[in-house]
Design a protein around this motif. Sequence first.
Motif, short mmCIF file in Angstrom:
data_model
loop_
_atom_site.label_atom_id
_atom_site.label_comp_id
_atom_site.label_asym_id
_atom_site.label_seq_id
_atom_site.Cartn_x
_atom_site.Cartn_y
_atom_site.Cartn_z
N ILE A 151 4.39 -0.92 -5.40
CA ILE A 151 2.99 -0.21 -5.40
C ILE A 151 2.38 -0.31 -6.73
O ILE A 151 3.04 0.17 -7.85
CB ILE A 151 3.08 1.12 -5.05
CG1 ILE A 151 3.62 1.00 -3.52
CG2 ILE A 151 1.73 1.83 -5.03
CD1 ILE A 151 3.71 2.65 -2.56
N SER A 181 0.91 -1.18 -0.12
CA SER A 181 -0.11 -0.02 0.08
C SER A 181 0.89 1.34 -0.12
O SER A 181 2.11 1.30 0.46
CB SER A 181 -0.86 -0.08 1.17
OG SER A 181 -1.69 -1.20 1.36
N GLY A 204 -6.06 -1.33 -5.93
CA GLY A 204 -5.38 -0.22 -5.40
C GLY A 204 -4.19 0.52 -6.08
O GLY A 204 -4.03 0.38 -7.30
N ASP A 244 -4.88 4.88 -4.25
CA ASP A 244 -4.14 5.75 -3.32
C ASP A 244 -3.92 7.05 -3.37
O ASP A 244 -4.03 7.72 -2.47
CB ASP A 244 -3.29 4.80 -2.62
CG ASP A 244 -3.47 3.28 -2.29
OD1 ASP A 244 -4.54 3.00 -1.67
OD2 ASP A 244 -2.60 2.30 -2.49
#
Length: 474
Positions: free
Chosen positions: A69, A5, A89, A46
Motif C-alpha cells: 500500500i 488498496s 491513493g 485511503d
Amino acid sequence: MSFQSLTPEVLAQLTAALPESVLSGDALTEDYAHDEMISAGFRMPDAVVQARSTEEVSKACKILYENNIPIIPRGAGTGLSGGCAPICGGVVIDLTKMNHILRWDLDNGLVHIEAGVLLADLTAACAERGMFYPPDPGQRFAAVGGNVATNAGGMRAVKYGCTREYVRTLKVVLPDGRVVKLGGEPSKNSSGYSLLHLMVGSEGTLGIITEIGLKLIPQPKFQVSLLGMFEDLEACIHCVPAIKGSGLNPQSLEFMPRSNVVRAEKFMEKVVYPAKSEGTDVGAYLLTTFDCRREEEMDEIMEAAAEVMLEGGALDVLVFDNANAMKAAWDVRRAVPEAILATYDKVEECDIVVPTSYIAEVVEYALSLSDEVGLDIHTYGHAGDGNIHIKLCANGMEEQEFRVRSDKFLDLIYARGKGMNALISGEHGIGAVSVRRLEDYVGTDVMDLMRGVKSVFDPKGLLNPGKVCTYVKD
C-alpha cells in the motif's frame, strides 16, 4: 508499479497497532488530498496515520509495506509541488503531532527536533537563546521536516545557503519500517557515502524523516534593510550583480515589481513603500538586508550599499534600521504570494533558478509570454541567488484550459532556461509537477541513476510514488 488498496482488514490491523492515531472515512478532511498547489494533485487518501513518534511511523510502514500500500509522508502541507499529495491513493503519514524540540546542545551549536516542529516555533526558540537558524522559506508555518525533505531555500540563502547546510543528523524510517540514523554531530564527516545529504531534498521518496539535528549559529547583533526604488524592473534586476559584487555580503536580496507591491499592500490594508520618488513613478523595488556583529560596521555597510544602489540606477534608497520598520518592509515581500493567491482562482507556479546574470532576461521573457499563453504572469523572487518565482494566473477559466495554457508557458520558459544553465526548481522541489520535465533537463542517464537509488531504498516503489523520478500514467 502495482499497488494495493487499503482493505478493511489492513485498516483494522493499522488501528489495532496504533489505536489513537488512525483516521479514516468521515474523519478524513480534504486537506490531506493536496498541498498548497492544488493543481499539482488532488486525491483523498485511503486513511491517515497521525504519528506521534518514530516508533509509530515504523509500525505503520511495516504494515503498509507488507500489504503493498502506498505510503505518503506529510508535514504541514505547505509545499508547492504536490509533494505530499496521495496521487496514487494509499495512506498518509502525518508528522505534525511530532512537534517537540528534543534537546539543545548549545556548546556544540546544535538543536535536535522532531520533524513536525514548525519553522516559526524553531526560529523563536532559537532567538530566546541568542542563536540563529538561518534558512528562511517564505512560509513560516511549514514543518522543518518538510523543509529538509525539499532542501528549502528562502530569502537568506544568498548569504547563508539552503537547509542542507544546517542538517547534521537525521533519524529516518525506511519504507519497510526499519529505522536508520544518518550523519553525525561533529562538523566534519568523511565516513563513507553521504546518505544524509542524499536524504535531504529527496522529497519523501527514500525515507520518512522523523528527527533532525540542526546546526545553529550565533544571532547577528545588528541588521539593517534597504529598499532600492527603480524606474522599471529591468533597471532593478540589472543592479543585482553590482550589489553581489560589492563585497557587502547581503543576507537577502529580493526583487518585486510595483504591481505586486500594490497588490500586497491592498491585501495587508497598509501602505509601506512609496509609489513615487521625486515625481518619478517607481516601477520596481529591490529589498535587501545586511547583518553583522559590530555597530560601526553596520553603518559602513549601510552607506556603501546605498551608494551601490544609487550608482546602479536606483531613484532613491530607503533605510529601515529598527525592528518595527524592518518588519513592515519585509511584511510586504512576504505578502506578495498570498496577495496573488487571493486575487485569482487559478494559480500555477514555477521556481526556475538561473545564474544571477540571467535573471533579467528570464523575467523579461516570462512577462513577454502573457499574451501568447493567455494568462496573467507575475514575477518576484530571490534576486541574490537567481531563484525566480513566476506565477501563472487566471480567473473564471476552466481547469483543463488553464492546464493547457500553463503547460505551454512552462514548456517555453524551461526551453529558454536550457541555454542559461537553469535548473527546474530552486527550492519548491520536483514533486508531482515536474517529473517529466526533470528528465528532459538532466537526461535519461541521470534519471536512471536516481531511479536506481530509489530502488535501493524502496524496492517496491511504495514511498511517495509519482514524485521526483518516478511517475504514474495519467
